[in-house]
Design an enzyme around this catalytic site. Structure first.
Site, PDB file in Angstrom:
ATOM      1  N   GLU A  72       0.976  -1.631  -0.303  1.00  0.00           N
ATOM      2  CA  GLU A  72       0.472   0.241   0.201  1.00  0.00           C
ATOM      3  C   GLU A  72       1.009   1.114  -0.157  1.00  0.00           C
ATOM      4  OE1 GLU A  72      -3.216   1.737   2.901  1.00  0.00           O
ATOM      5  OE2 GLU A  72      -3.550  -0.590   3.277  1.00  0.00           O
ATOM      6  N   ASP A  95      -0.214   5.246   0.849  1.00  0.00           N
ATOM      7  CA  ASP A  95      -0.936   6.388   1.174  1.00  0.00           C
ATOM      8  C   ASP A  95      -0.616   7.490   1.013  1.00  0.00           C
ATOM      9  OD1 ASP A  95      -2.645   3.517   1.719  1.00  0.00           O
ATOM     10  OD2 ASP A  95      -1.714   3.654   4.016  1.00  0.00           O
ATOM     11  N   GLU A  97      -3.291  10.383   2.996  1.00  0.00           N
ATOM     12  CA  GLU A  97      -4.307  11.141   3.394  1.00  0.00           C
ATOM     13  C   GLU A  97      -4.248  12.097   3.424  1.00  0.00           C
ATOM     14  OE1 GLU A  97      -6.472   6.521   6.046  1.00  0.00           O
ATOM     15  OE2 GLU A  97      -4.368   7.343   6.806  1.00  0.00           O
TER      16      GLU A  97
END
Length: 283
Positions: A105, A107, A109
């Protein structure tokens, strides 16, 4: 330390260099072809003949979408306008991920804020289900006032997080030093807008104010520069596989990290009392 005026001049040069090297053309694409709304019971919408995608959060549910294709290496760009006003407690997640408990993953955010305070950009990299590689930043502009481009460059050598073509973080392939690197699992692109007031703003001290709902984030101009399985390195579209930060981009990276980084797992002695992860001493 680099002055803001000097930075703006050099930033213009960086944009010209990147455009000339990557031949990126931002044109209105049909997001219906690239994405599907996956949850939210109508709170996610693709509008204007596929030119705009919106996600909405209220006190009943958030919403999300995912790409119809998987990617194994490439440069992924999306223009996003984040939730305006008092967005405390909300999180707009934008990330690449494979499937399964041993997933990889990459990311972004975006952690909401009280009106007038900066957004926190939270980044992380997972390999084989293991993350704990968080770095956080504030931005040098208001990400709710207009669209800005958030990009991930992912190739066998490096992962680079960028904002408006300015690199903010690099995670290098250090497998020769014993550090795992995501390189074998194709990933889809996901985004969601959801309530995380138990931790998102000041560690959960500031809760979501539902009188400001519904909250909304907007997306447009998606581009995926990737190599297909039938491509080879001589193909111009596959130069992405060898791309890395040039000296000017490395200077921009240092500038962002010196001025705008607010958390780095590689300096968190309370979290790692027995010593930092291996990549912290080899980057």
């Amino acid at each position: 330390m680099t002055s803001l005026s000097s930075f703006n001049i050099k930033l213009s040069l960086v944009v010209v260099i990147l455009i000339s090297c990557l031949v990126v053309e931002y044109s209105a694409s049909d997001l219906n072809q690239d994405f599907g709304i996956t949850w939210g019971n109508g709170r996610g919408k693709i509008l204007n003949d596929g030119e705009l995608l919106t996600l909405t959060l209220d006190n009943t549910s958030g919403s999300g979408f995912e790409s119809k294709k998987e990617y194994l290496f490439g440069k992924i760009d999306m223009q996003i306008k984040l939730v305006p006003g008092n967005s405390a407690g909300t999180v707009t997640a934008y990330y690449l991920s494979s499937q399964g408990s041993n997933h990889d993953e990459i990311d972004f955010e975006f952690l909401g804020n009280l009106s007038g305070e900066p957004y926190t950009v939270h980044t992380n990299v997972y390999t084989q289900g293991k993350g704990e590689r968080e770095q956080q930043f504030h931005l040098w502009f208001d990400p709710t006032a207009d669209f800005h481009t958030y990009s991930v460059l992912w190739n066998p050598q490096t992962i680079v997080f960028s904002v408006d073509n300015v690199p903010i973080r690099e995670f290098k392939n250090l497998e020769d030093k014993g550090v795992a690197f995501p390189k074998s699992q194709p990933m889809k692109l996901y985004s969601s807008l959801w309530d995380a007031d138990q931790w998102a703003t000041r560690g959960g001290l500031i809760k979501t104010d539902w009188s400001n709902a519904p909250f909304s984030a907007s997306y447009r101009n998606f581009n995926a520069h990737t190599c297909t399985s039938n491509s080879n390195n001589s193909n111009s579209s596959c130069t992405i596989l060898a791309e890395k930060l040039d000296p000017v981009s490395q200077e921009k990276l240092r500038w962002v990290q010196q001025k705008f980084m607010i958390y780095n797992y590689c300096t968190d002695t309370k979290r790692f009392p027995q010593g930092f992860p291996l990549e912290c001493s080899t980057t």
